[in-house]
Enzyme design. Structure first.
Site, PDB file in Angstrom:
ATOM      1  N   ALA A   1     -82.857  83.465 -43.836  1.00 13.26           N
ATOM      2  CA  ALA A   1     -84.075  84.149 -44.283  1.00 13.26           C
ATOM      3  C   ALA A   1     -85.184  83.123 -44.453  1.00 13.26           C
ATOM      4  O   ALA A   1     -84.995  81.931 -44.165  1.00 13.26           O
ATOM      5  CB  ALA A   1     -83.809  84.862 -45.599  1.00 13.26           C
ATOM      6  N   LYS A   2     -86.300  83.599 -44.946  1.00 16.62           N
ATOM      7  CA  LYS A   2     -87.491  82.748 -45.074  1.00 16.62           C
ATOM      8  C   LYS A   2     -87.215  81.448 -45.814  1.00 16.62           C
ATOM      9  O   LYS A   2     -87.724  80.404 -45.451  1.00 16.62           O
ATOM     10  CB  LYS A   2     -88.590  83.513 -45.817  1.00 16.62           C
ATOM     11  CG  LYS A   2     -89.437  84.355 -44.902  1.00 16.62           C
ATOM     12  CD  LYS A   2     -90.862  84.457 -45.451  1.00 16.62           C
ATOM     13  CE  LYS A   2     -91.677  85.465 -44.669  1.00 16.62           C
ATOM     14  NZ  LYS A   2     -91.634  86.814 -45.233  1.00 16.62           N
ATOM     15  N   ARG A   3     -86.376  81.534 -46.885  1.00 16.01           N
ATOM     16  CA  ARG A   3     -86.158  80.318 -47.691  1.00 16.01           C
ATOM     17  C   ARG A   3     -85.478  79.206 -46.892  1.00 16.01           C
ATOM     18  O   ARG A   3     -85.479  78.056 -47.289  1.00 16.01           O
ATOM     19  CB  ARG A   3     -85.360  80.643 -48.955  1.00 16.01           C
ATOM     20  CG  ARG A   3     -83.956  81.108 -48.680  1.00 16.01           C
ATOM     21  CD  ARG A   3     -83.156  81.340 -49.941  1.00 16.01           C
ATOM     22  NE  ARG A   3     -81.962  82.108 -49.633  1.00 16.01           N
ATOM     23  CZ  ARG A   3     -81.933  83.409 -49.502  1.00 16.01           C
ATOM     24  NH1 ARG A   3     -83.027  84.113 -49.690  1.00 16.01           N
ATOM     25  NH2 ARG A   3     -80.817  84.033 -49.188  1.00 16.01           N
TER      26      ARG A   3
ATOM     27  N   GLY B   1     -86.517  78.356 -43.967  1.00 15.53           N
ATOM     28  CA  GLY B   1     -87.522  77.899 -43.003  1.00 15.53           C
ATOM     29  C   GLY B   1     -88.079  79.095 -42.249  1.00 15.53           C
ATOM     30  O   GLY B   1     -87.452  80.156 -42.235  1.00 15.53           O
TER      31      GLY B   1
END
Ligand code: GLU
Length: 322
Positions: free
Chosen positions: A253-255, A257
């Site tokens: 997910a976004k966390r 990258g």
């Protein structure tokens, strides 16, 4: 042309990321390597969560990656429309059928009441806790009274006596215990049709023979099989590809990258680099090298797709970017 038909069905509630491209590529290769027809369907049924510009972006991202489709919202086809928000009458018709054969009941439980049973056993990981069946046995009189205070959702009655088994094209034999996660919602109190019902109606109407998708939806399969059966519709074959995970054991997910396709494009990572990376992770090539999606068609082997979640180590992530 064979009569194999498959699809990719994105939900336009966020930017498409490598995890979506992974499922899209493998679904596309399964069909293209069998000379079948590939369909793109936009699953924007949960209106409040979806945005039209994201639907357009998803189509653009997929094309940029080198994937194509024979039928879809932009190219049309014999099973139009290919956007779920335009298919509501088909879902309503199915609800009528299910109501007529006594497969549904109104549920008046509030969110708080549902959360109170959150520790009930036999929940499905992707589907939340099992519903305790509170409203299943209300009398008509009780239903009438409650309707005056609250609009109900509609739940499908799951047979509590029968286990569900199916053969997954990647995961092998899957067994779900009797009751599989309890009675599930097919229409929410706000009128929104559930994913479970819409996907079954659409896959059947669009003559899908094969559904290849992420393993996060594995738990939805028994519910969908019950709907196929109740509606007298033929079910497709299912194959669930493992999820891409971060090193922390959580879904990519976004966390971990920015792995959105738009973000990768922006960072100068080309489509062949992304496809080559995904193909290598999927066991389709021996080493990582950029490759066009079309070049993989002749070599695709579903049996080589791993059957365990794939951890994207920092080294693997770097490979994608440089
Ligand atoms: N629309 C679903 C999603 O984006 C996929 C549905 C499916 O493949 O069955 O997660």
């Amino acid at each position: 042309m064979s009569n194999i038909r498959g699809r990719f069905a994105p939900t336009p509630s966020g930017l498409m990321h490598v995890g979506n491209a992974w499922a899209a590529l493998l679904a596309w290769l399964q069909i293209r390597s069998n000379n079948g027809q590939f369909v793109l369907r936009m699953e924007d049924i949960d209106g409040p969560r979806c945005r039209p510009e994201l639907a357009g972006q998803a189509l653009a991202d997929l094309r940029w990656l080198g994937l194509d489709w024979d039928e879809g919202p932009d190219v049309g086809g014999p099973h139009s429309p290919y956007t779920q928000s335009e298919r509501i009458p088909f879902y309503e018709e199915a609800l009528d059928k299910l109501l007529a054969c006594d497969k549904l009941y109104p549920c008046f439980c509030s969110r708080a009441e549902l959360l109170a049973v959150a520790s009930a056993p036999h929940g499905l990981s992707s589907e939340g806790p099992a519903y305790a069946g509170t409203c299943r046995h209300l009398t008509l009189e009780q239903q009438r009274e409650r309707r005056e205070a609250k609009t109900p959702s509609l739940r499908f009655k799951v047979d509590e006596t029968r286990a569900i088994t199916y053969e997954d094209g990647i995961a092998g034999t899957m067994r779900f215990p009797p009751g599989v996660g309890g009675d599930f919602v097919v229409r929410r109190a706000d009128g929104i049709i559930s994913y479970q019902l819409a996907v079954v109606i659409d896959d059947a109407a669009m003559n899908m023979t094969d559904v290849l998708r992420g393993a996060d939806l594995m738990d939805s399969t028994p519910r969908q099989l019950l709907l196929y059966e109740a509606l007298g519709l033929p079910a497709p074959r299912f194959a669930h590809v493992p999820l891409l995970m971060g090193e922390d054991g959580k879904r990519l997910a976004k966390r971990h990258g920015d792995t959105s396709i738009a973000g990768l494009k922006e960072a100068g990572v080309g489509p062949e680099r992304i496809i080559g990376w995904l193909a290598f992770l999927a066991g389709q090539t021996d080493r990582f090298e950029p490759i066009a999606a079309t070049e993989l068609i002749g070599y695709f082997d579903q049996g080589r797709i791993p059957n365990e979640p794939i951890t994207i180590s920092e080294t693997l992530m770097k490979q994608l970017f440089y």
